[in-house]
Design an enzyme around this catalytic site. Structure first.
Site, PDB file in Angstrom:
ATOM      1  CG  HIS A 157      -5.516   0.508   1.451  1.00  0.00           C
ATOM      2  ND1 HIS A 157      -6.052  -0.108   0.345  1.00  0.00           N
ATOM      3  CD2 HIS A 157      -5.218  -0.489   2.334  1.00  0.00           C
ATOM      4  CE1 HIS A 157      -6.084  -1.418   0.528  1.00  0.00           C
ATOM      5  NE2 HIS A 157      -5.601  -1.665   1.743  1.00  0.00           N
ATOM      6  CG  HIS A 278      18.069   4.156  12.777  1.00  0.00           C
ATOM      7  ND1 HIS A 278      18.406   3.393  13.877  1.00  0.00           N
ATOM      8  CD2 HIS A 278      19.040   5.110  12.666  1.00  0.00           C
ATOM      9  CE1 HIS A 278      19.544   3.855  14.391  1.00  0.00           C
ATOM     10  NE2 HIS A 278      19.941   4.895  13.691  1.00  0.00           N
ATOM     11  CB  THR A 303      16.612  -0.435  12.782  1.00  0.00           C
ATOM     12  OG1 THR A 303      17.722   0.455  12.758  1.00  0.00           O
ATOM     13  CG2 THR A 303      15.851  -0.307  11.464  1.00  0.00           C
ATOM     14  CG  HIS A 329      19.179   2.446   8.832  1.00  0.00           C
ATOM     15  ND1 HIS A 329      20.259   1.913   8.161  1.00  0.00           N
ATOM     16  CD2 HIS A 329      19.691   3.268   9.765  1.00  0.00           C
ATOM     17  CE1 HIS A 329      21.382   2.378   8.691  1.00  0.00           C
ATOM     18  NE2 HIS A 329      21.063   3.212   9.673  1.00  0.00           N
TER      19      HIS A 329
END
Length: 365
Positions: A157, A278, A303, A329
């Site tokens: 980044h 998920h 998940t 999720h």
């Protein structure tokens, strides 16, 4: 080699891995004699051609990223964000090398931009991940080289300093690099794992203010929106949470393709906030939740967690055809704020795995 999103498996033995280990821990090699390869990056969710395992000795992989400050449409209502990007996409492209290789990046800041930028590789060692050595003004470029000493998936980044760091990151300046073991991926018992396709999903949180009528504001340039966007950012409540730069960017006719029986590697990064990927109707057969391939993968997850400032990798072999929703999720973020993608899977249905025993109808009296 991988073409688009499809990978053909390659074999390997332990010699290249031992050579890479020696390079990591031993004296510096003669870089002038090392083989160089220029790698052409492609836009996410696709990934440039690469070998899953390699017999080659470590080399120098050359990449080029051009920083673009530009407006991006981030939802289906046409809302625009004054984005800052690597190579014009959010996230920036996924780079793939092998452990022991050298990454040599040319970072370009065209004179059409207005701000300083740099790059921090979480895969690199020293100098703020390269951020201390790559700060460039508009109209400048720089070249950074680092050795890929750790296998896994890692975030990169922009990190120009102070409050500019979070602002640039949440304005789109993030991506990922994958450092594969030279012998390829392994399960918890050391058996080889291979993938037929690979997709890169970069999750992005945006922070757009609204006007007095509740309409999202727009700005001609990133600098024009800085103060108002920063005010929203400090409240830690995103206006959008999306995959690959926009709500709907990976749905409909942009859904990721696969076939029943194919194994897909999903690389998922989040440079700023935690996420909970998920796959609805599927699982994580093998998941490197912390993103590091030296650690054994977890198995059969429903998940998994992507920690803010990191990336994870998950393998899944599709067993049924149809549309699979891949979501964060936190369902508020998935359904309302935009963090949903689709896989479109072709193939024959298996009644043994799932079957509608009776169609919907009236409740018997």
């Amino acid at each position: 080699m991988l073409t688009g999103a499809t990978v053909l498996a390659s074999s390997s033995d332990g010699m290249a891995a031992k050579a890479a280990e020696a390079q990591v821990d031993g004296p510096a090699p003669d870089l002038a004699s090392m083989q160089r390869e220029k790698v052409a990056l492609v836009d996410p969710p696709f990934v440039h051609p690469h070998e899953q395992a390699t017999k080659a000795t470590p080399g120098i992989k050359e990449f080029r990223l051009v920083i673009e400050e530009k407006p991006l449409v981030i939802d289906q209502d046409g809302t625009t964000y004054p984005a800052m990007t690597f190579n014009g996409t959010v996230p920036g492209p996924l780079m793939v090398v092998h452990e022991g290789d050298y990454v040599e990046l040319t970072l370009v800041n065209p004179d059409t931009n207005a701000m300083q930028h740099n790059i921090d590789f979480h895969a690199a060692t020293g100098g703020l991940g390269g951020g201390a050595l790559t700060l460039i003004n508009p109209g400048e470029q720089t070249v950074l080289r680092f050795k890929a000493t750790r296998a896994g998936v890692f975030v990169y980044h922009c990190a120009p300093g102070g409050p500019m760091i979070p602002w640039h990151v949440v304005s789109g300046m993030n991506g990922a690099i994958m450092v594969l073991p030279r012998e390829g991926l392994k399960d918890e018992a050391g058996n080889s794992l291979r993938y037929d396709r690979i997709y890169y999903i970069g999750e992005q949180d945006f922070y757009l203010p609204r006007d007095s009528k509740g309409v999202f504001k727009s700005y001609a340039s990133p600098g024009d929106g800085y103060e108002e966007i920063m005010e929203v950012m400090t409240k830690l409540v995103p206006s959008h949470v999306v995959f690959n730069g926009a709500a709907g960017a990976l749905t409909g006719d942009k859904a990721m393709a696969a076939k029943v029986g194919e194994t897909v590697l999903i690389v998922h990064s989040q440079a700023n906030r935690d996420s909970r990927p998920h796959l609805i109707g599927g699982h994580g057969d093998h998941v490197w939740e912390q993103g590091k391939f030296d650690n054994p993968p977890a198995k059969n997850l429903e998940t998994w967690l992507v920690r803010g400032g990191s990336a994870a990798a998950a393998l899944y072999k599709f067993r049924q055809p149809g549309i699979y929703a891949y979501v964060n999720h936190n369902l508020i973020e998935a359904v309302i704020l935009g963090a949903t993608a689709h896989f479109m899977v072709e193939g024959d249905w298996n009644d043994d795995l799932m079957k509608q025993v009776s169609a919907p109808g009236p409740i018997p009296a």
